[in-house]
Write a protein that holds these residues in place. Structure first.
Motif, mmCIF file in Angstrom:
data_model
loop_
_atom_site.group_PDB
_atom_site.id
_atom_site.type_symbol
_atom_site.label_atom_id
_atom_site.label_comp_id
_atom_site.label_asym_id
_atom_site.label_seq_id
_atom_site.Cartn_x
_atom_site.Cartn_y
_atom_site.Cartn_z
ATOM 1 N N TYR A 1 0.479 -1.149 0.030
ATOM 2 C CA TYR A 1 -0.159 0.062 0.133
ATOM 3 C C TYR A 1 0.734 1.698 0.115
ATOM 4 O O TYR A 1 2.177 1.153 0.146
ATOM 5 N N ALA A 2 0.590 2.333 -0.134
ATOM 6 C CA ALA A 2 1.024 3.639 -0.138
ATOM 7 C C ALA A 2 1.691 3.828 -1.468
ATOM 8 O O ALA A 2 3.083 4.504 -1.422
ATOM 9 N N THR A 3 1.817 3.192 -2.267
ATOM 10 C CA THR A 3 2.374 3.229 -3.867
ATOM 11 C C THR A 3 2.483 3.727 -4.704
ATOM 12 O O THR A 3 0.878 5.196 -5.133
ATOM 13 N N ASP A 4 3.614 4.088 -5.408
ATOM 14 C CA ASP A 4 3.721 5.983 -5.658
ATOM 15 C C ASP A 4 3.598 6.237 -7.253
ATOM 16 O O ASP A 4 3.234 6.441 -7.765
ATOM 17 N N ASP A 5 4.174 4.850 -7.674
ATOM 18 C CA ASP A 5 5.547 5.177 -9.085
ATOM 19 C C ASP A 5 4.041 3.518 -9.994
ATOM 20 O O ASP A 5 3.478 2.353 -9.272
ATOM 21 N N PRO A 6 4.049 3.675 -11.201
ATOM 22 C CA PRO A 6 3.254 3.299 -11.664
ATOM 23 C C PRO A 6 3.103 1.296 -11.396
ATOM 24 O O PRO A 6 2.216 0.922 -11.298
ATOM 25 N N TYR A 7 4.494 1.376 -11.322
ATOM 26 C CA TYR A 7 5.527 -0.219 -12.015
ATOM 27 C C TYR A 7 4.869 -0.777 -10.840
ATOM 28 O O TYR A 7 3.945 -1.808 -10.196
ATOM 29 N N MET A 8 4.549 0.297 -9.381
ATOM 30 C CA MET A 8 4.568 -0.532 -8.207
ATOM 31 C C MET A 8 3.724 -0.409 -7.867
ATOM 32 O O MET A 8 2.293 -1.415 -7.256
ATOM 33 N N ASP A 9 2.261 0.459 -8.690
ATOM 34 C CA ASP A 9 0.803 0.712 -8.555
ATOM 35 C C ASP A 9 0.608 -1.219 -9.077
ATOM 36 O O ASP A 9 -0.944 -1.764 -8.362
ATOM 37 N N GLY A 10 0.741 -1.783 -10.387
ATOM 38 C CA GLY A 10 0.849 -2.790 -11.027
ATOM 39 C C GLY A 10 1.272 -4.396 -9.764
ATOM 40 O O GLY A 10 0.683 -5.214 -9.843
ATOM 41 N N GLN A 11 2.204 -3.498 -8.611
ATOM 42 C CA GLN A 11 2.221 -4.841 -8.779
ATOM 43 C C GLN A 11 1.659 -5.251 -7.393
ATOM 44 O O GLN A 11 1.399 -6.125 -6.468
ATOM 45 N N LYS A 12 1.119 -3.091 -6.570
ATOM 46 C CA LYS A 12 0.154 -4.004 -5.598
ATOM 47 C C LYS A 12 -1.123 -4.316 -6.252
ATOM 48 O O LYS A 12 -2.010 -5.101 -5.242
ATOM 49 N N ALA A 13 -1.742 -4.285 -7.405
ATOM 50 C CA ALA A 13 -2.898 -4.809 -7.535
ATOM 51 C C ALA A 13 -2.466 -6.484 -7.984
ATOM 52 O O ALA A 13 -3.317 -7.407 -7.699
ATOM 53 N N LEU A 14 -1.355 -6.831 -8.196
ATOM 54 C CA LEU A 14 -1.229 -8.644 -8.445
ATOM 55 C C LEU A 14 -1.047 -9.104 -6.565
ATOM 56 O O LEU A 14 -1.052 -10.227 -6.356
ATOM 57 N N ALA A 15 -0.075 -8.635 -5.597
ATOM 58 C CA ALA A 15 -1.022 -8.472 -3.980
ATOM 59 C C ALA A 15 -1.651 -8.884 -4.292
ATOM 60 O O ALA A 15 -1.972 -9.614 -2.971
#
Length: 809
Positions: free
Chosen positions: A585-599
C-alpha cells in the motif's frame, strides 16, 4: 579410612564446631612470615581443609551403601526435607535438586543432587539421610553453610591503597566463602604487591564472629617489606649467542622490579630457546640471589652449560605390540622431527603428543613412552621404550557444574557410553558437541582412576554462562531509520535446550512482532521442531533510477512450522511449511501500482521449503576450521489457498581456514534462482533477489544499487573475510576484528550477466571494509564499515551496518 584417621577427623570436627562461639574466629597465613599466633583459633584453617578432604573421602564412600540398606530402587519418595540451612532458603535448595515427592527412589539421582548442592558454593558439608515414612521413603538433606562475607578490612598497607587491593579481590559483601577462597584472595594480594616490587610481602587473615545476619568481617594483615630492584643479571657460560639476545628473552630486567614469581618462567624461556636450536644437553642453574647491604637491590646470577649443538640421529622404538613402528616415523615426519635435522625439543614434544594421541584414540590412556638419549659425534640418537598398558574402558560418566541445564540435555550430546573403550577422539567429539550447545563458557574432560586398573570414570565438567537476554533499546539504519526494540530471548529455555524468542520493533518505517520457538529433540527423539509467527510492516524503496526513489509499504503476516533430522553427525535435513499473507500500500510509482494490484489478488503464499546441510565446523560460535554446504528448494503452491506460485533454489558454501596464530580466513559463495510458474509466471517484486547491505555485498544499500530496480531472478554473492581475535576469555573469542571483500550481483535473466566489474546493473559490483564482531548471550553482533567500489555518480560510497548473527550462517 582407618580408625586413627576417623578419630583425627572427629577431633578436628569438634574443634571447628567452636567457630561461631563468642571469642571464636579463624586465621591463617601465606607468605614468608609465620602465622599470626596472637589471633584466636590459630591453625584452624589448616584443620578445616584437612577435615573437608577427609570427610569427602570417607563420608561419600559410605553414603550410598547406607542408602541401599534404607531403601530399594522400587520405593517411592514420600517427601524431601532440607535441614541445617540458616540463611539459604529451602526453596533455593529444592530448586537445584532433581528428586521430588512421588519419584521412584534412585541412588544416581541422590548422588547427582549432592553434587548440585555442593555446586551452589554455599555449603561446607552436605549429607543425606533416608528413612521409612508412611507411604514411602523420606529423604533429608542436611547441610552446613559456609560463612558469609560482610566486608574486607586491610591493616598494615602503606604503599598500595585499599581501593587497589579490593580491585584484585573476587569476593564481595554477601558472598559465601571457604578458607580456600580466602587463600585465593591472599594470593591475589601477594601477586599485586610482588608486581610492584615487594617480593617479601606477607599476608595473614582473621575472620570475625558473624553478625546477626550471619556475615563476618575478614581482615587482612599485610607486612609489605621493602621494594626491591634488580641491579644486574649475570649469565656466565653463554657463548653461542650474544648475551643481549639471551637477556632479551627474560621478563626480569636490570633496574626493573624484582619479582621472584617470574624466575621459573625466565629459566623456562632460556631453556626452550636453546633446546629448540639443537642444544639438547643444555642446563641452567637456579639463580644465585645476592642482596645489597640495604636490601633494596638484588643481583641475579644464572650458571649456564650449553653442552654443544646436536642434529637428530637415529630413532628406535622398543616394546610396541599394537602399532607398527613405520607409523611412528610417519608421526615424527609430520612433527618435523626427523633424522638429519637440527634437534628441537618443541618438535619432539609435538611428536610425543601425537604418539600419545595415536594410542589414546584406541583407549590406551596409560601409555608410557620413556626416551633414552645417546650423544655422539654431534648427533643425538633416541631409543623410545614403549609400555602400552591395558586398553581403558569407561566406567561411569558424570556431569558436573550444570546447575540450570538439565543433565539429560548434556547427556544426549555425549556419543560414548559406559563400558565403551575410552577413545579420546570420540570423547573430545562429545566435548565439542556439548560446547556447541552454546550454554557453557567452558567444557573440561576429567578422567579419573577407579579401583579397577583397566577402567576410568569420565567427568564432563561444564561452566554455565548466561543464555537469556532482555534488551530494550533503539537503533538507526539507512533503511529503517530510527527503530525501537524490545526483545526477550532464551537459548536454553527451562534448562531443556529449547530456544524461545519474542521481539517487538517499532518505528516510523518498521513495525515488527515476532515469536519463535525451537525444540531440538522433539519428544526426546533426534528430531527438531520449530515454529514462528510474525507481523511485519515496513517501508520499502523502489529505485526507478539512480537518483529517483519511491517509497511504498509492505505488510507481511504469517507463520511457519518445521522439522529437522540430524544424521551421520554432520548432516541435517529440514522441511518447513510457511503461510504468509502480504499486501502493498501507499505506492506512487506506476510499476509498483501494478505490483500492488498483483499482491491484492495473489498475496497469499503457501510454501514448503526443504534443505540439506553439511556442517563440519569445529565450534559453531567461533569456527576456525571446517565448512558448511547448504542446498535448499522452496516451492509455493495452491495448498491451503496459496495464490503465489514459484520455486526458489539456493546453494551456499562456506569454508573456514586457519592461517597462522589465531588468524582465520573465511570464504563464502552463494547462488540462487527463483522462477514463477502457473498463473504467476512473472515473479513478483517481493519474491525476487536483492543483493547489497550487511548480509550480502557490503558497501551498498539493501536495494537499488546492485542489479535491476525491480530485483533479480538470479543472484550471486561472494565474501572473503579475514578475522583475528582482540579479546579472548576461557579460550573463546569474545571480541574480534575483521577485514572483508565482497562482490556479486543480481540479474533478471541469466543472459544478462556481465562477467566483469562495472557500473551498470548487469555488472558484478565490489565492496570492501572492516568491522568488529563481539559475542553477547545467545548470538554474535557485528558492526561493519564498508565502501563500495562500483557506485554510479550520486550514490553514497560508504555504509555502516549494525547486524545480529554471522553473515556465513
Amino acid at each position: 579410612m582407618g580408625h586413627d584417621e576417623k578419630e583425627q577427623v572427629q577431633h578436628a570436627h569438634g574443634r571447628l564446631q567452636d567457630r561461631r562461639r563468642p571469642g571464636g574466629g579463624s586465621c591463617a597465613s601465606q607468605g614468608n612470615l609465620p602465622v599470626r599466633r596472637d589471633c584466636p583459633h590459630y591453625g584452624r584453617a589448616k584443620l578445616k581443609a584437612r577435615l573437608w578432604r577427609a570427610r569427602r573421602r570417607w563420608g561419600l564412600s559410605l553414603l550410598f551403601s547406607a542408602l541401599c540398606l534404607a531403601a530399594s530402587s522400587g520405593d517411592f519418595v514420600e517427601r524431601v526435607e532440607i535441614a541445617g540451612n540458616e540463611t539459604v532458603k529451602s526453596k533455593q535448595i529444592t530448586k537445584e535438586i532433581a528428586v521430588r515427592a512421588g519419584d521412584v527412589f534412585s541412588e544416581d539421582v541422590l548422588r547427582g543432587d549432592i553434587k548440585r548442592i555442593f555446586d551452589m558454593n554455599k555449603f561446607d558439608d552436605v549429607s543425606v539421610a533416608v528413612s521409612t515414612g508412611v507411604s514411602g521413603v523420606v529423604i533429608r538433606f542436611d547441610v552446613k553453610e559456609k560463612p558469609r562475607l560482610r566486608k574486607f578490612k586491610f591493616v598494615g598497607h602503606k604503599e598500595l591503597s585499599a581501593g587497589m587491593l579490593r580491585e584484585k579481590l573476587t569476593l564481595s559483601g554477601g558472598d559465601y566463602f571457604s578458607v580456600g577462597d580466602i587463600m585465593n584472595e591472599i594470593r591475589a594480594i601477594q601477586e599485586l604487591y610482588k608486581g610492584e616490587g615487594f617480593s617479601k610481602v606477607s599476608v595473614s587473615h582473621f575472620i570475625d564472629e558473624p553478625d546477626a545476619k550471619g556475615r563476618s568481617v575478614v581482615t587482612f594483615y599485610i607486612e609489605e617489606g621493602q621494594k626491591i630492584l634488580i641491579s644486574d643479571i649475570d649469565l656466565p657460560g653463554v657463548q653461542s649467542f650474544k648475551l643481549k639476545k639471551i637477556k632479551s628473552l627474560m621478563e626480569l630486567k636490570r633496574k626493573k622490579i624484582f619479582n621472584a614469581e617470574k624466575l621459573d618462567a625466565d629459566i623456562a624461556k632460556i631453556t626452550e630457546f636453546y633446546k629448540d636450536r639443537g642444544y639438547a644437553r643444555f642446563e641452567i642453574s637456579e639463580p644465585y640471589i645476592s642482596y645489597s647491604n640495604d636490601g633494596s637491590f638484588v643481583k641475579l646470577t644464572f650458571f649456564v652449560y650449553e653442552g654443544g649443538r646436536y642434529d637428530l640421529g637415529d630413532m628406535r622404538f622398543e616394546g610396541a605390540v599394537l602399532k607398527d613402528s613405520a607409523k611412528f616415523l610417519s608421526l615424527a615426519d609430520e612433527a618435523k622431527f626427523r633424522k638429519g635435522r637440527v634437534y628441537s625439543r618443541k618438535n619432539e614434544e609435538s611428536f610425543v603428543a601425537a604418539f600419545h594421541g595415536l594410542y589414546a584414540d584406541d583407549g590406551y590412556l596409560k601409555l608410557m613412552l620413556v626416551p633414552e638419549y645417546e650423544y655422539k659425534d654431534g648427533k643425538v640418537d633416541i631409543l623410545y621404550k614403549i609400555h602400552e598398558g591395558e586398553q581403558i574402558s569407561i566406567n561411569n560418566i558424570y556431569i558436573e557444574g550444570a546447575r540450570r541445564t538439565k543433565e539429560f540435555v548434556i547427556r544426549r550430546e555425549i556419543h560414548v557410553s559406559e563400558g565403551d573403550p575410552f577413545k579420546l577422539t570420540e570423547v573430545r567429539e562429545s566435548q565439542r558437541r556439548i560446547f556447541n550447545l552454546g550454554f557453557f563458557s567452558d567444557v573440561q574432560i576429567i578422567p579419573t582412576d577407579t579401583h579397577v586398573k583397566d577402567k576410568m570414570d569420565l567427568t564432563f565438567q561444564v561452566q554455565e554462562q548466561q543464555t537469556g537476554m532482555l534488551s530494550v533499546g533503539a537503533g538507526y539504519s539507512s533503511v529503517d531509520r530510527l527503530v525501537g526494540t524490545v526483545q526477550i530471548s532464551e537459548t536454553n529455555f527451562r534448562g531443556m535446550g529449547q530456544k524461545l524468542s519474542l521481539m517487538w520493533e517499532f518505528g516510523a518505517r518498521r513495525k515488527n512482532y515476532n515469536l519463535s520457538f525451537t525444540e531440538p529433540y522433539f519428544f526426546g527423539r533426534n528430531l527438531s521442531f520449530n515454529t514462528a509467527i510474525y507481523d511485519i510492516d515496513r517501508v520499502r524503496e523502489y529505485v526507478s533510477t539512480s537518483t529517483v526513489k519511491d517509497n511504498y509499504h509492505e505488510h507481511k503476516r504469517g507463520g511457519s512450522i518445521g522439522f529437522g533430522k540430524r544424521f551421520m553427525d554432520v548432516y541435517t535435513a529440514n522441511a518447513t511449511y510457511a503461510y504468509e499473507a502480504l499486501r502493498l500500500y501507499a505506492t506512487d510509482d506506476p510499476y509498483m501500482d501494478g505490483q500492488k494490484a498483483l499482491a491484492d489478488s495473489r498475496g497469499i503464499t503457501s510454501s514448503l521449503r526443504t534443505s540439506l546441510t553439511r556442517d563440519t565446523r569445529d565450534y559453531f560460535w567461533d569456527p576456525t576450521t571446517g565448512s558448511i554446504y547448504k542446498v535448499s528448494e522452496q516451492v509455493a503452491t495452491d495448498i491451503f489457498g496459496g495464490q503465489n506460485f514459484f520455486h526458489r533454489e539456493r546453494l551456499q558454501i562456506s569454508y573456514f581456514f586457519p592461517i597462522v596464530w589465531k588468524l582465520v580466513l573465511v570464504t563464502n559463495f552463494e547462488v540462487g534462482v527463483v522462477t514463477g510458474y502457473g498463473s504467476t509466471p512473472d515473479v513478483p517484486v517481493y519474491e525476487r533477489f536483492y543483493t547489497g547491505g550487511g548480509e550480502s555485498i557490503r558497501g551498498y544499500n539493501y536495494r537499488g544499487q546492485i542489479g535491476p530496480p525491480k530485483g533479480g531472478r538470479y543472484m550471486n554473492v561472494n565474501n572473503l573475510e579475514l578475522k583475528f581475535p582482540l579479546v579472548r576469555e576461557n579460550n573463546q573469542t569474545v571480541l574480534q576484528w575483521a577485514f572483508f571483500f565482497d562482490f556479486g550481483g543480481a540479474w533478471s535473466d541469466r543472459n544478462d550477466v556481465n562477467w566483469s566489474f562495472g557500473l551498470t546493473e548487469n555488472h558484478f559490483k565490489r565492496g570492501w571494509g572492516m568491522g568488529i564482531r563481539f559475542k553477547i548471550p545467545a548470538f554474535p553482533v557485528r558492526l561493519d564499515w564498508a565502501k563500495g567500489l562500483d557506485h554510479v555518480r550520486g550514490e553514497s560510497e560508504t555504509q555502516w551496518y549494525f547486524t545480529i548473527g554471522d553473515i556465513f550462517w
